[in-house]
Each structure stands twice: as structure tokens, then as C-alpha cells.
Write a protein that holds these residues in place. Structure first.
Motif, PDB file in Angstrom:
ATOM      1  N   ASP A   1       0.803  -1.227   0.000  1.00  0.00           N
ATOM      2  CA  ASP A   1       0.000   0.000   0.000  1.00  0.00           C
ATOM      3  C   ASP A   1       0.836   1.277   0.000  1.00  0.00           C
ATOM      4  O   ASP A   1       0.313   2.361   0.221  1.00  0.00           O
ATOM      5  CB  ASP A   1      -0.954   0.007   1.194  1.00  0.00           C
ATOM      6  N   LYS A   2       2.153   1.160  -0.263  1.00  0.00           N
ATOM      7  CA  LYS A   2       3.043   2.334  -0.236  1.00  0.00           C
ATOM      8  C   LYS A   2       4.019   2.300  -1.404  1.00  0.00           C
ATOM      9  O   LYS A   2       4.424   1.231  -1.846  1.00  0.00           O
ATOM     10  CB  LYS A   2       3.865   2.366   1.055  1.00  0.00           C
ATOM     11  N   HIS A   3       4.404   3.499  -1.816  1.00  0.00           N
ATOM     12  CA  HIS A   3       5.452   3.623  -2.830  1.00  0.00           C
ATOM     13  C   HIS A   3       6.124   4.977  -2.650  1.00  0.00           C
ATOM     14  O   HIS A   3       5.474   5.958  -2.284  1.00  0.00           O
ATOM     15  CB  HIS A   3       4.873   3.519  -4.243  1.00  0.00           C
ATOM     16  N   THR A   4       7.422   5.040  -2.908  1.00  0.00           N
ATOM     17  CA  THR A   4       8.159   6.299  -2.870  1.00  0.00           C
ATOM     18  C   THR A   4       8.724   6.569  -4.258  1.00  0.00           C
ATOM     19  O   THR A   4       9.445   5.732  -4.806  1.00  0.00           O
ATOM     20  CB  THR A   4       9.300   6.253  -1.834  1.00  0.00           C
ATOM     21  N   LEU A   5       8.367   7.728  -4.807  1.00  0.00           N
ATOM     22  CA  LEU A   5       8.987   8.198  -6.050  1.00  0.00           C
ATOM     23  C   LEU A   5      10.286   8.879  -5.662  1.00  0.00           C
ATOM     24  O   LEU A   5      10.292   9.757  -4.804  1.00  0.00           O
ATOM     25  CB  LEU A   5       8.087   9.212  -6.753  1.00  0.00           C
ATOM     26  N   SER A   6      11.375   8.500  -6.294  1.00  0.00           N
ATOM     27  CA  SER A   6      12.695   9.045  -5.953  1.00  0.00           C
ATOM     28  C   SER A   6      13.352   9.648  -7.184  1.00  0.00           C
ATOM     29  O   SER A   6      12.859   9.489  -8.300  1.00  0.00           O
ATOM     30  CB  SER A   6      13.593   7.921  -5.415  1.00  0.00           C
ATOM     31  N   ASN A   7      14.462  10.313  -6.953  1.00  0.00           N
ATOM     32  CA  ASN A   7      15.288  10.886  -8.018  1.00  0.00           C
ATOM     33  C   ASN A   7      14.533  11.931  -8.832  1.00  0.00           C
ATOM     34  O   ASN A   7      14.668  11.997 -10.054  1.00  0.00           O
ATOM     35  CB  ASN A   7      15.848   9.787  -8.924  1.00  0.00           C
ATOM     36  N   LEU A   8      13.732  12.740  -8.155  1.00  0.00           N
ATOM     37  CA  LEU A   8      12.932  13.762  -8.827  1.00  0.00           C
ATOM     38  C   LEU A   8      13.651  15.102  -8.813  1.00  0.00           C
ATOM     39  O   LEU A   8      14.275  15.472  -7.824  1.00  0.00           O
ATOM     40  CB  LEU A   8      11.577  13.918  -8.129  1.00  0.00           C
ATOM     41  N   ASP A   9      13.553  15.839  -9.911  1.00  0.00           N
ATOM     42  CA  ASP A   9      14.053  17.206  -9.921  1.00  0.00           C
ATOM     43  C   ASP A   9      12.924  18.130  -9.482  1.00  0.00           C
ATOM     44  O   ASP A   9      11.817  17.682  -9.180  1.00  0.00           O
ATOM     45  CB  ASP A   9      14.630  17.590 -11.288  1.00  0.00           C
ATOM     46  N   SER A  10      13.177  19.419  -9.422  1.00  0.00           N
ATOM     47  CA  SER A  10      12.160  20.351  -8.940  1.00  0.00           C
ATOM     48  C   SER A  10      11.049  20.496  -9.967  1.00  0.00           C
ATOM     49  O   SER A  10      11.255  20.332 -11.168  1.00  0.00           O
ATOM     50  CB  SER A  10      12.784  21.713  -8.632  1.00  0.00           C
ATOM     51  N   GLY A  11       9.853  20.770  -9.481  1.00  0.00           N
ATOM     52  CA  GLY A  11       8.703  20.962 -10.357  1.00  0.00           C
ATOM     53  C   GLY A  11       7.421  20.511  -9.681  1.00  0.00           C
ATOM     54  O   GLY A  11       7.409  20.106  -8.521  1.00  0.00           O
ATOM     55  N   ILE A  12       6.322  20.588 -10.427  1.00  0.00           N
ATOM     56  CA  ILE A  12       5.018  20.150  -9.946  1.00  0.00           C
ATOM     57  C   ILE A  12       4.738  18.786 -10.560  1.00  0.00           C
ATOM     58  O   ILE A  12       4.762  18.627 -11.777  1.00  0.00           O
ATOM     59  CB  ILE A  12       3.912  21.153 -10.330  1.00  0.00           C
ATOM     60  N   TYR A  13       4.457  17.809  -9.705  1.00  0.00           N
ATOM     61  CA  TYR A  13       4.185  16.450 -10.149  1.00  0.00           C
ATOM     62  C   TYR A  13       2.706  16.137  -9.962  1.00  0.00           C
ATOM     63  O   TYR A  13       2.119  16.451  -8.928  1.00  0.00           O
ATOM     64  CB  TYR A  13       5.045  15.445  -9.376  1.00  0.00           C
ATOM     65  N   LEU A  14       2.088  15.532 -10.978  1.00  0.00           N
ATOM     66  CA  LEU A  14       0.699  15.107 -10.945  1.00  0.00           C
ATOM     67  C   LEU A  14       0.686  13.610 -10.674  1.00  0.00           C
ATOM     68  O   LEU A  14       1.372  12.846 -11.370  1.00  0.00           O
ATOM     69  CB  LEU A  14      -0.003  15.415 -12.261  1.00  0.00           C
ATOM     70  N   ILE A  15      -0.093  13.199  -9.668  1.00  0.00           N
ATOM     71  CA  ILE A  15      -0.080  11.826  -9.177  1.00  0.00           C
ATOM     72  C   ILE A  15      -1.477  11.217  -9.306  1.00  0.00           C
ATOM     73  O   ILE A  15      -2.471  11.821  -8.880  1.00  0.00           O
ATOM     74  CB  ILE A  15       0.347  11.780  -7.687  1.00  0.00           C
ATOM     75  N   ARG A  16      -1.551  10.013  -9.884  1.00  0.00           N
ATOM     76  CA  ARG A  16      -2.782   9.230 -10.004  1.00  0.00           C
ATOM     77  C   ARG A  16      -2.514   7.836  -9.452  1.00  0.00           C
ATOM     78  O   ARG A  16      -1.402   7.346  -9.527  1.00  0.00           O
ATOM     79  CB  ARG A  16      -3.207   9.092 -11.458  1.00  0.00           C
ATOM     80  N   VAL A  17      -3.586   7.184  -8.942  1.00  0.00           N
ATOM     81  CA  VAL A  17      -3.455   5.818  -8.442  1.00  0.00           C
ATOM     82  C   VAL A  17      -4.666   5.025  -8.907  1.00  0.00           C
ATOM     83  O   VAL A  17      -5.790   5.530  -8.906  1.00  0.00           O
ATOM     84  CB  VAL A  17      -3.362   5.798  -6.893  1.00  0.00           C
ATOM     85  N   LYS A  18      -4.422   3.760  -9.297  1.00  0.00           N
ATOM     86  CA  LYS A  18      -5.521   2.854  -9.620  1.00  0.00           C
ATOM     87  C   LYS A  18      -5.199   1.483  -9.028  1.00  0.00           C
ATOM     88  O   LYS A  18      -4.043   1.147  -8.798  1.00  0.00           O
ATOM     89  CB  LYS A  18      -5.768   2.768 -11.121  1.00  0.00           C
TER      90      LYS A  18
END
Length: 181
Positions: A72-89
Motif C-alpha cells: 500500500d506504499k510507494h516512494t517516487l525518488s530521483n525527482l528534480d524540482s517541479g510540480i508532479y501530478l499523481i494518479r493511483v488505480k
């Protein structure tokens, strides 16, 4: 099996899973200017499990889809700066809805306003060979200072030996460190 008679009936029921819901929270911003070490934590509940995460940076056309790394968990890593849009199914492609529309969460990953900059503001040479009265004074700005607007500073000589005898201060123009030998 079928049995004759007026009292032959069965009651069945169906339980549907709870609706899919998720959170997407910034774990950390980018530490260095133009770095790629930002992180977002995503947690999901409800639905049939086996969650997939769709993400993209604002302005990108397509979502990248990945399976959750834990149930039930996940970590997005190695991201640069900005706005991220997140969806889950979930495994049945069910999504979180709000008034009939898919929920897409935005997470902002920031970075320092400026890269770490070292200003060599003053160099005083020793008065003579073997003398220990020389000093180097620098001012640091930008980057990600520690609490109290301080930085970890380590001075080394040309042989990579750590030098002692430095003084650090927060000054109006930045962070000042002075090495005296």
C-alpha cells in the motif's frame, strides 16, 4: 442443489471493497540546485489492492505507470524540482473519485533558489616562509544551509589533509568561514 417446495430459497450478498483513496506527500525537496534527489511518498487504501501509480511532471504529455513497491506504499525518488501530478488505480483499474471526477493530486518539489556559491573575499598571505599568520576568508551563499543558516565546511591542503583552526559565523551577506594557520 434444488429442493422442491415453497420454502426453498437462498439469500446471497455481495460485499464491494472500500473505495480507492490515496495520499501523495512530499518526503523531501531537492537538496542542491539543479539536483535530482526529491522524493514523494504515496499511500493507497481501499479497492482491490495491487496498486499502480501514474505520475508526470506538469507540462509533460504522458503519465509513467509503475507498480507500488509495497502493498500500500510507494516512494517516487530521483525527482528534480517541479510540480508532479499523481494518479493511483487498483488491480481492477478503479480510481479515487470526487464528484464523479478522477482525483489527481499535485505535489510541488522545490530546490534552493541559488546554487552554492563561494565568494573568495579576502586572502592574507603569511608574512614569511614557515609563518602561520596567513588566512583565507570566504562567504558562502545559496545551496541548502543547515538549521541556523550554517554549512558544513571542511578545509583541506593540497595533500588532502584536513586543516584545523577555522572559525565559522553567520553574517548578513551569507555564511563566513575563516581559516587561520
Amino acid at each position: 442443489t434444488y429442493a422442491k417446495g415453497p420454502k426453498h430459497f437462498a439469500i446471497t450478498g455481495f460485499e464491494s471493497p472500500l473505495p480507492v483513496a490515496f495520499t501523495a506527500l512530499k518526503k523531501n525537496d531537492v537538496y542542491c540546485f539543479n539536483g535530482k534527489d526529491g522524493k514523494i511518498d504515496i499511500t493507497a487504501t481501499g479497492g482491490a489492492g495491487n496498486y499502480k501509480l501514474g505520475y508526470k511532471k506538469q507540462g509533460q504529455t504522458d503519465y509513467t505507470w509503475v507498480n507500488f513497491s509495497e502493498a500500500d506504499k510507494h516512494t517516487l525518488s530521483n525527482l528534480d524540482s517541479g510540480i508532479y501530478l499523481i494518479r493511483v488505480k487498483d488491480a481492477n483499474n478503479c480510481i479515487e473519485l470526487n464528484q464523479g471526477l478522477e482525483v489527481i493530486r499535485n505535489v510541488i518539489i522545490s530546490q534552493p533558489e541559488l546554487p552554492l556559491k563561494i565568494d573568495f573575499s579576502e586572502i592574507t598571505d603569511p608574512l614569511q616562509f614557515g609563518s602561520t599568520d596567513g588566512k583565507v576568508k570566504i562567504i558562502l551563499n545559496g545551496g541548502t544551509p543547515k538549521p541556523g543558516d550554517t554549512y558544513d565546511v571542511q578545509w583541506k591542503n593540497l595533500n588532502n589533509v584536513v586543516l584545523n583552526g577555522h572559525v565559522n559565523n553567520v553574517v548578513p551577506s551569507g555564511y563566513q568561514t575563516i581559516l587561520q594557520s
